[in-house]
Design a protein around this motif. Structure first.
Motif, mmCIF file in Angstrom:
data_model
loop_
_atom_site.group_PDB
_atom_site.id
_atom_site.type_symbol
_atom_site.label_atom_id
_atom_site.label_comp_id
_atom_site.label_asym_id
_atom_site.label_seq_id
_atom_site.Cartn_x
_atom_site.Cartn_y
_atom_site.Cartn_z
ATOM 1 N N LEU A 30 0.835 -1.319 -0.052
ATOM 2 C CA LEU A 30 -0.089 -0.096 -0.176
ATOM 3 C C LEU A 30 0.952 1.337 0.082
ATOM 4 N N GLY A 59 6.362 8.658 11.055
ATOM 5 C CA GLY A 59 4.988 7.643 10.686
ATOM 6 C C GLY A 59 5.124 7.174 9.454
ATOM 7 N N LEU A 60 3.968 6.833 9.117
ATOM 8 C CA LEU A 60 3.748 6.111 7.866
ATOM 9 C C LEU A 60 3.712 7.178 6.712
ATOM 10 N N GLY A 62 5.844 9.494 6.518
ATOM 11 C CA GLY A 62 7.067 9.587 6.240
ATOM 12 C C GLY A 62 7.480 8.610 5.368
ATOM 13 N N ASP A 64 5.697 7.037 3.190
ATOM 14 C CA ASP A 64 5.374 7.469 1.772
ATOM 15 C C ASP A 64 6.222 8.318 1.060
ATOM 16 N N LEU A 132 1.532 21.354 16.338
ATOM 17 C CA LEU A 132 2.848 21.056 15.938
ATOM 18 C C LEU A 132 3.717 22.049 16.768
ATOM 19 N N ILE A 205 -7.420 -0.169 -2.830
ATOM 20 C CA ILE A 205 -8.437 -0.637 -1.899
ATOM 21 C C ILE A 205 -9.825 -0.220 -2.403
HETATM 22 N N1 LIG Z 1 -4.816 3.747 2.821
HETATM 23 C C1 LIG Z 1 -4.132 4.800 3.179
HETATM 24 O O1 LIG Z 1 -4.718 5.888 3.363
HETATM 25 C C2 LIG Z 1 -2.539 4.696 3.223
HETATM 26 C C3 LIG Z 1 -1.914 5.799 4.320
HETATM 27 N N2 LIG Z 1 -0.872 5.709 4.530
HETATM 28 C C4 LIG Z 1 0.000 6.783 5.327
HETATM 29 O O2 LIG Z 1 -0.373 6.608 6.584
HETATM 30 C C5 LIG Z 1 -0.570 7.818 6.954
HETATM 31 C C6 LIG Z 1 -0.984 7.524 8.555
HETATM 32 O O3 LIG Z 1 0.279 7.167 8.994
HETATM 33 P P1 LIG Z 1 0.418 7.175 10.787
HETATM 34 O O4 LIG Z 1 1.781 6.473 11.153
HETATM 35 O O5 LIG Z 1 -0.828 6.683 11.398
HETATM 36 O O6 LIG Z 1 0.090 8.499 10.943
HETATM 37 P P2 LIG Z 1 1.289 9.870 10.514
HETATM 38 O O7 LIG Z 1 2.552 9.250 9.550
HETATM 39 O O8 LIG Z 1 0.490 10.916 10.063
HETATM 40 O O9 LIG Z 1 2.149 10.483 11.899
HETATM 41 C C7 LIG Z 1 2.194 9.639 13.234
HETATM 42 C C8 LIG Z 1 3.435 9.882 13.637
HETATM 43 O O10 LIG Z 1 3.657 11.184 14.150
HETATM 44 C C9 LIG Z 1 3.755 11.672 15.339
HETATM 45 N N3 LIG Z 1 2.957 12.786 15.583
HETATM 46 C C10 LIG Z 1 1.803 12.979 15.555
HETATM 47 N N4 LIG Z 1 1.497 14.302 15.796
HETATM 48 C C11 LIG Z 1 2.670 14.867 16.074
HETATM 49 C C12 LIG Z 1 2.970 16.220 16.257
HETATM 50 N N5 LIG Z 1 2.151 17.399 16.444
HETATM 51 N N6 LIG Z 1 4.394 16.598 16.395
HETATM 52 C C13 LIG Z 1 5.185 15.543 16.508
HETATM 53 N N7 LIG Z 1 4.984 14.200 16.028
HETATM 54 C C14 LIG Z 1 3.556 13.783 16.003
HETATM 55 C C15 LIG Z 1 3.143 10.258 16.118
HETATM 56 O O11 LIG Z 1 3.681 10.089 17.266
HETATM 57 C C16 LIG Z 1 3.604 9.138 14.937
HETATM 58 O O12 LIG Z 1 4.723 8.719 15.057
HETATM 59 C C17 LIG Z 1 -1.421 8.373 6.133
HETATM 60 O O13 LIG Z 1 -1.342 9.768 6.264
HETATM 61 C C18 LIG Z 1 -0.601 7.983 4.521
HETATM 62 O O14 LIG Z 1 0.235 9.090 4.480
HETATM 63 C C19 LIG Z 1 0.048 4.671 4.082
HETATM 64 O O15 LIG Z 1 1.332 4.793 3.978
HETATM 65 C C20 LIG Z 1 -0.636 3.969 2.686
HETATM 66 C C21 LIG Z 1 -1.868 3.778 2.766
#
Ligand SMILES: NC(=O)C1=CN([C@@H]2O[C@H](COP(=O)(O)OP(=O)(O)OC[C@H]3O[C@@H](n4cnc5c(N)ncnc54)[C@H](O)[C@@H]3O)[C@@H](O)[C@H]2O)[C@H](O)CC1
Ligand SMILES: [K+]
Length: 495
Positions: A30, A59-60, A62, A64, A132, A205
């Motif tokens: 994905l 996170g994810l 990143g 991407d 942020l 999906i």
């Molecule tokens: N089908 C799909 O939609 C797909 C989505 N993908 C990608 O996955 C992200 C969502 O990934 P996730 O790991 O849940 O969250 P994020 O990457 O957005 O970030 C979470 C990460 O960042 C930390 N965090 C959160 N808020 C803060 C903040 N204010 N300051 C610092 N750090 C923060 C948190 O702790 C986590 O570590 C989606 O958006 C898509 O881009 C898949 O890659 C493909 C399928």
């Protein structure tokens, strides 16, 4: 007919992700598809061989970014990437994606954006959890200050995916690539404005999965309600197309009712009548031709008129005055169990008395059309309805509480039905912010319900037609123009 566009909240999207993975598409696959979609979008913006700077988060999202960076480097771009947080903390698919990237991985706060032809914002997506601050805030400030085009991955970092709010600070993106379905933040303000142009990448999906995990939230466009609009056939005549009754204000406040009445007629109500206080009969009579006129002296007068059940759709509110008399008129209208649109004074007269509306509209189709101020005044004693940050949640709760379809106006009007179905409108135009525009909207909705269109579809269609009419005119639009523009919009819709 294309299917209505589903909008999924971040949590629904996560469930859809998990379902897709469970159905056999590995998460990393994905992510590869998402990253490839980002790279393809970047190629459309940055000329070949250009300089692309990727800001990747932990996170994810990143992940991407790592996939996109590696692909763009393979495709001959000069790519640099900065990571928020440390490589050692990366886990799962993001860690695997990072292995594709052959370049340096300095801290994001140390990379320069000034010589970039394009910035890729892969800091945060649907997992943003708080405002942020610190390094994250610094990187976003510098991205925005660079003045360079920014391609946001999934959604602009700093925007809350569910509410569209800015969490402290947000990336001002030129373009966004989101995956599988748009999220509320791509339609709700200000998230819509921060997203720039948005494209939805298919990452495999299925719509079945999306509909199973989402399915109650839609973008407000004709595929959602066109099937419900009447198509007058040769056999239909004005009596089948219903009879809309619009209550008029007093002698110096009659224009609102006529605006609503004209719109109801234009949208196809078979007959339309203005119910006018005795002292305003002369004024109304002087302006009306195809729209009929009845004397109506307060609640008793309305009760008498409604003995005639052919009046099947009512508009109460515009210019009726904020007082107990208006509340009494509303009570008579509700008792009569006709399709009903309540707006303006019919809502504000119940300021702080929303408990009178509790379940009040389950007996017949009803649409409440408040703007933000009227909504806050009406439900001021109901923090459970006012508190949610999400405009979607607020509107849904008001609909469930009252039993009516609630249409919370704005550049991002939200329409919610008591059963949870919700639509977000996005074809609005600033030109609609003119006196009498809301009166016209009431007439469009009531006129559609007069023809048998169910309340939710009538409200969604009314909002869209209203906005389309306004947009087709542009600068100089006044409310009197709107009803006259409806035939053109209907012609395009129904051709
Ligand atoms: N089908 C799909 O939609 C797909 C989505 N993908 C990608 O996955 C992200 C969502 O990934 P996730 O790991 O849940 O969250 P994020 O990457 O957005 O970030 C979470 C990460 O960042 C930390 N965090 C959160 N808020 C803060 C903040 N204010 N300051 C610092 N750090 C923060 C948190 O702790 C986590 O570590 C989606 O958006 C898509 O881009 C898949 O890659 C493909 C399928
Ligand atoms: K992002």
């Amino acid at each position: 007919m294309t299917a209505p566009e589903l909008v999924l909240t971040p949590s629904e999207m996560k469930q859809a992700d998990r379902e897709a993975i469970a159905s056999g598409i590995p998460g990393i696959e994905l992510m590869r598809r998402a990253g490839r979609a980002v790279a393809d979008a970047a190629e459309k913006i940055a000329s070949s061989g250009g300089r692309i700077v990727v800001a990747a988060g932990p996170g994810l999202n990143g992940g991407d970014g790592f996939i996109a960076a590696a692909l763009l480097a393979e495709r001959g771009y000069r790519v640099s990437l900065g990571l928020l947080g440390s490589l050692d903390h990366l886990t799962g698919d993001t860690l695997e994606a990072a292995r594709d990237w052959r370049g340096e991985t300095p801290p994001a706060e140390e990379i320069s954006f000034h010589d970039a032809d394009l910035i890729v914002d892969a800091l945060f997506g649907t997992g943003l959890a708080r405002d942020l601050e610190g390094a994250a805030r610094l990187v976003v400030e510098r991205m925005n200050a660079s003045g360079k085009p920014i391609l946001a991955v999934d959604l602009p970092s700093g925007i809350d995916g569910s509410t569209g709010e800015v969490r402290g600070l947000a990336v001002k993106a030129t373009h966004t690539v989101t995956f599988a379905a748009r999220k509320p933040c791509h339609l709700l303000m200000p998230g819509r404005a921060f997203s720039g142009t948005v494209e939805v990448a298919d990452i495999g999906i299925s719509r079945e999965i999306l509909a199973a995990k989402g399915g109650s939230l839609f973008a407000n466009h004709p595929p959602l309600w066109l099937h419900a609009l009447p198509k007058p056939g040769l056999m239909s005549h004005k009596y089948e197309r219903g009879h809309t009754l619009v209550a008029s204000g007093g002698a110096t406040r009659t224009g609102a009712a006529r605006l609503a009445a004209r719109a109801a007629l234009r949208v196809g109500s078979g007959l339309v009548t203005v119910a006018s206080p005795p002292e305003a009969l002369g004024v109304n009579a002087a302006h009306l031709t195809a729209i009929m006129l009845r004397g109506c002296d307060g609640p008793e007068g309305l009760h008498a008129i409604l003995q005639d059940t052919r009046f099947n759709s009512l508009v109460l509110g515009p210019a009726l005055g904020i007082h107990s008399g208006t509340r009494a008129m509303v009570a008579v209208a509700v008792q009569a169990r006709r399709s009903l649109v309540l707006d303006a004074d019919a809502l504000t007269s119940f300021e702080g008395m929303a408990s009178e509306f509790r379940g009040a509209f389950r007996g017949a189709p009803a649409v409440l059309t408040p703007h933000d101020g009227e909504f806050s005044r009406l439900f001021k004693d109901h923090p459970d309805i006012l508190d949610p940050a999400s405009k979607i949640e607020k509107t849904r709760r008001a609909a469930a509480y009252t039993g009516a379809v609630v249409l919370l106006k704005g550049a991002d009007t939200v329409i919610a039905a008591p059963d949870g179905r919700t639509a977000i409108n996005e074809n609005g135009t600033p030109y609609l912010a003119t006196a009498g525009s809301g009166d016209t909207l009431c007439g469009l909705i009531a006129g559609l319900m007069a023809q048998g269109v169910p309340a939710f579809e009538a409200a969604c269609a009314g909002v869209w037609i209203h906005a389309e009419a306004g947009a087709s005119f542009g600068p100089g639009l006044i409310a009197e123009d709107l009803a006259e523009l409806v035939p053109g919009v209907l012609r395009n819709l129904l051709k």
